[in-house]
Design a protein around this motif. Structure first.
Motif, PDB file in Angstrom:
ATOM      1  N   GLU A   1       0.705  -1.314   0.020  1.00 19.97           N
ATOM      2  CA  GLU A   1      -0.030   0.192  -0.098  1.00 19.97           C
ATOM      3  C   GLU A   1       0.778   1.204  -0.029  1.00 19.97           C
ATOM      4  OE1 GLU A   1      -2.706   0.836   3.407  1.00 19.97           O
ATOM      5  OE2 GLU A   1      -3.541   2.645   2.525  1.00 19.97           O
TER       6      GLU A   1
ATOM      7  N   PHE B   1     -17.576   3.967   2.659  1.00 22.99           N
ATOM      8  CA  PHE B   1     -17.458   4.120   0.993  1.00 22.99           C
ATOM      9  C   PHE B   1     -18.709   3.646   0.384  1.00 22.99           C
ATOM     10  CE2 PHE B   1     -12.737   3.449   2.114  1.00 22.99           C
ATOM     11  CZ  PHE B   1     -12.459   4.693   1.874  1.00 22.99           C
TER      12      PHE B   1
ATOM     13  N   GLY C   1     -13.570  -1.453  11.000  1.00 23.96           N
ATOM     14  CA  GLY C   1     -12.219  -1.098  10.258  1.00 23.96           C
ATOM     15  C   GLY C   1     -11.582  -2.265  10.332  1.00 23.96           C
ATOM     16  N   GLY C   2     -10.504  -2.433   9.631  1.00 23.74           N
ATOM     17  CA  GLY C   2      -9.624  -3.380   9.396  1.00 23.74           C
ATOM     18  C   GLY C   2     -10.264  -4.510   8.715  1.00 23.74           C
ATOM     19  N   ALA C   3     -10.092  -4.461   7.244  1.00 22.28           N
ATOM     20  CA  ALA C   3     -10.779  -5.692   6.514  1.00 22.28           C
ATOM     21  C   ALA C   3     -10.028  -6.918   6.576  1.00 22.28           C
ATOM     22  CB  ALA C   3     -10.277  -5.222   5.012  1.00 22.28           C
TER      23      ALA C   3
ATOM     24  N   SER D   1     -18.200  -1.528   6.136  1.00 20.52           N
ATOM     25  CA  SER D   1     -17.269  -0.559   6.101  1.00 20.52           C
ATOM     26  C   SER D   1     -17.647   0.493   5.275  1.00 20.52           C
ATOM     27  CB  SER D   1     -15.920  -1.097   5.219  1.00 20.52           C
ATOM     28  OG  SER D   1     -14.838  -0.192   5.595  1.00 20.52           O
TER      29      SER D   1
ATOM     30  N   ASP E   1      -5.805  -4.857   1.021  1.00 19.58           N
ATOM     31  CA  ASP E   1      -6.812  -4.883   2.178  1.00 19.58           C
ATOM     32  C   ASP E   1      -7.155  -6.288   2.408  1.00 19.58           C
ATOM     33  OD1 ASP E   1      -6.797  -2.040   2.505  1.00 19.58           O
ATOM     34  OD2 ASP E   1      -8.175  -1.967   1.021  1.00 19.58           O
TER      35      ASP E   1
ATOM     36  N   LEU F   1     -12.611  -2.181  -1.891  1.00 19.26           N
ATOM     37  CA  LEU F   1     -11.342  -2.407  -1.087  1.00 19.26           C
ATOM     38  C   LEU F   1     -10.202  -2.184  -2.079  1.00 19.26           C
ATOM     39  CD1 LEU F   1     -12.228  -4.847   1.479  1.00 19.26           C
ATOM     40  CD2 LEU F   1     -11.681  -2.466   1.958  1.00 19.26           C
TER      41      LEU F   1
ATOM     42  N   ILE G   1       0.336  -2.039   7.444  1.00 23.82           N
ATOM     43  CA  ILE G   1      -0.836  -2.014   8.702  1.00 23.82           C
ATOM     44  C   ILE G   1      -2.222  -2.019   8.073  1.00 23.82           C
ATOM     45  CG2 ILE G   1      -1.623  -0.669  10.732  1.00 23.82           C
ATOM     46  CD1 ILE G   1       1.074   0.218  11.225  1.00 23.82           C
ATOM     47  N   ASP G   2      -3.165  -2.863   8.182  1.00 21.21           N
ATOM     48  CA  ASP G   2      -4.492  -2.633   7.810  1.00 21.21           C
ATOM     49  C   ASP G   2      -5.106  -2.163   8.969  1.00 21.21           C
ATOM     50  OD1 ASP G   2      -6.591  -2.991   5.748  1.00 21.21           O
ATOM     51  OD2 ASP G   2      -7.368  -4.425   7.165  1.00 21.21           O
ATOM     52  N   GLY G   3      -5.649  -1.186   9.024  1.00 15.88           N
ATOM     53  CA  GLY G   3      -6.274  -0.463  10.101  1.00 15.88           C
ATOM     54  C   GLY G   3      -5.629   0.294  10.634  1.00 15.88           C
ATOM     55  N   THR G   4      -5.057   1.489   9.848  1.00 13.78           N
ATOM     56  CA  THR G   4      -4.178   2.289  10.465  1.00 13.78           C
ATOM     57  C   THR G   4      -4.626   3.342  11.518  1.00 13.78           C
ATOM     58  OG1 THR G   4      -2.615   2.323   8.471  1.00 13.78           O
ATOM     59  CG2 THR G   4      -2.561   4.435   9.876  1.00 13.78           C
TER      60      THR G   4
ATOM     61  N   ASP H   1      -0.078  -5.339   3.110  1.00  9.37           N
ATOM     62  CA  ASP H   1      -0.716  -3.990   3.668  1.00  9.37           C
ATOM     63  C   ASP H   1       0.092  -4.037   5.075  1.00  9.37           C
ATOM     64  OD1 ASP H   1      -1.988  -2.029   4.786  1.00  9.37           O
ATOM     65  OD2 ASP H   1      -3.869  -2.682   3.893  1.00  9.37           O
TER      66      ASP H   1
ATOM     67  N   TYR I   1     -18.974 -10.127   5.802  1.00  3.99           N
ATOM     68  CA  TYR I   1     -18.459  -8.649   5.740  1.00  3.99           C
ATOM     69  C   TYR I   1     -18.693  -8.223   4.291  1.00  3.99           C
ATOM     70  CZ  TYR I   1     -14.587  -5.320   5.342  1.00  3.99           C
ATOM     71  OH  TYR I   1     -13.797  -4.293   5.238  1.00  3.99           O
TER      72      TYR I   1
HETATM   73  C1  IPD Z   1      -8.386   0.445   5.321  1.00  7.41           C
HETATM   74  C2  IPD Z   1      -9.214  -0.615   6.295  1.00  7.41           C
HETATM   75  C3  IPD Z   1     -10.844  -0.179   6.443  1.00  7.41           C
HETATM   76  C4  IPD Z   1     -11.180  -0.023   4.975  1.00  7.41           C
HETATM   77  C5  IPD Z   1     -10.626   0.821   4.114  1.00  7.41           C
HETATM   78  C6  IPD Z   1      -9.038   0.380   3.959  1.00  7.41           C
HETATM   79  P1  IPD Z   1      -5.926   0.804   5.733  1.00  7.41           P
HETATM   80  O1  IPD Z   1      -7.254   0.097   5.205  1.00  7.41           O
HETATM   81  O2  IPD Z   1      -8.881  -1.888   5.800  1.00  7.41           O
HETATM   82  O3  IPD Z   1     -11.388  -1.219   7.232  1.00  7.41           O
HETATM   83  O4  IPD Z   1     -12.624   0.401   5.103  1.00  7.41           O
HETATM   84  O5  IPD Z   1     -11.242   0.746   2.957  1.00  7.41           O
HETATM   85  O6  IPD Z   1      -8.457   1.355   3.243  1.00  7.41           O
HETATM   86  O7  IPD Z   1      -5.909   2.164   4.888  1.00  7.41           O
HETATM   87  O8  IPD Z   1      -6.013   0.972   7.091  1.00  7.41           O
HETATM   88  O9  IPD Z   1      -4.713   0.213   5.426  1.00  7.41           O
END
Ligand code: IPD
Ligand code: CA
Ligand code: CA
Ligand code: CA
Length: 270
Positions: A73, A165, A193-195, A163, A219, A215, A93-96, A91, A210
């Motif tokens: 990413e 979007f 958050g955090g796919a 999520s 993710d 995405l 950190i997924d869920g930054t 990724d 989910y």
């Molecule tokens: C995000 C997370 C979040 C999702 C966003 C992603 P990131 O990733 O997975 O749950 O809703 O679309 O961008 O930016 O924290 O790696």
């Protein structure tokens, strides 16, 4: 092409090892308060931990497998996915946002795609110290214990994650309708958050589905491979298979409710 035949078990062990090490690095680099940067808007954040973790993974991968492709990413190293037989989709950190807020729902995610197919998924949750691992045809595991999705469930018993979007894709009416319907027909809806961790939690059975309209590949690559091996059903909202080359929507669910959810959403997507 002169790529040697791939030792998949060795590759999987290596991937699990470096993701675990990257988790230790993440914990070590964490500072309070954590310094952050905006990527274009106030809610799209990155920290130096994201960048350092990605760099650690990419450096280790290319040292051991110089002929593999890597995409991450944060763009520490990027090459065109289709030029490689074996591709790592990362990724760091997924869920930054969760990471920054100390909300314990984020993870490091790695998916390895071989000849276009998901081969190995590794997701690490540094808060719970859970290492999720999935290997095509070989099952899914959390810290070495086999993960198999629970017996049949009803939609009315399902806890469903989603999520944001939605608003970028659907009209206000469609958005309203889809969220309300989800609340009515399930046991509950969560936006945590955090796919990557969400997909692994479905494999564990703590969540049951989910639904997310958009995405990026990093993710979900790792989590999709793990969840499939645990027996989960995964597609895009249109019903088409998930792509490891282009991002898109995801409908991941316990197999007994996947079709029912698909029927609810398929009309809203063009
Ligand atoms: C995000 C997370 C979040 C999702 C966003 C992603 P990131 O990733 O997975 O749950 O809703 O679309 O961008 O930016 O924290 O790696
Ligand atoms: Ca991000
Ligand atoms: Ca992500
Ligand atoms: Ca990220």
């Amino acid at each position: 092409e002169k790529q040697m035949t791939l030792d998949i078990d060795e590759l999987g062990k290596f991937a699990a090892d470096i993701v675990k090490e990257a988790g230790a690095l993440l914990k070590e680099l964490r500072t309070e308060p954590i310094k952050l940067e905006e990527k274009g808007d106030h809610a799209n954040l990155v920290t130096f931990v994201d960048q350092e973790v990605e760099k650690f993974l990419v450096d280790n991968i290319l040292e051991k497998y110089p002929d593999h492709g890597v995409v991450g990413e944060e763009g520490v190293f990027e090459n065109v996915l289709t030029n490689f037989e074996t591709e790592w989709v990362i990724d760091p950190i997924d869920g930054t946002t969760n990471f920054i807020h100390n909300f314990p729902f984020y993870g490091i995610s790695v998916g390895i795609v071989h000849k276009g197919e998901g081969l190995i998924g590794v997701v690490y949750n540094p808060v719970t110290d859970e290492l999720f691992y999935g290997q095509k045809g070989n099952g899914a595991y959390v810290n070495g214990d086999r993960l198999t999705i629970s017996p049949e469930i009803q939609l009315s018993e399902a806890l469903v994650a989603t999520s944001m979007f939605w608003e970028n894709i659907w009209t206000k009416d469609a958005l309203h309708h889809s969220i309300i319907q989800l609340y009515k027909e399930t046991r509950g809806v969560r936006m945590v958050g955090g796919a990557a961790i969400t997909l692994c939690e479905i494999a564990k059975g703590t969540l049951n589905a989910y639904i997310v309209p958009m995405l990026s590949t990093w993710d979900y690559a790792g989590g999709v491979i793990i969840l499939k091996e645990a027996g989960g059903s995964i597609s895009q909202l249109s019903g088409s298979p998930v792509s490891f080359e282009l991002g898109g929507s995801i409908l991941a669910a316990h197999p007994s409710i996947h079709q029912e959810l698909l029927n609810m959403y398929v009309d809203w997507i063009d």
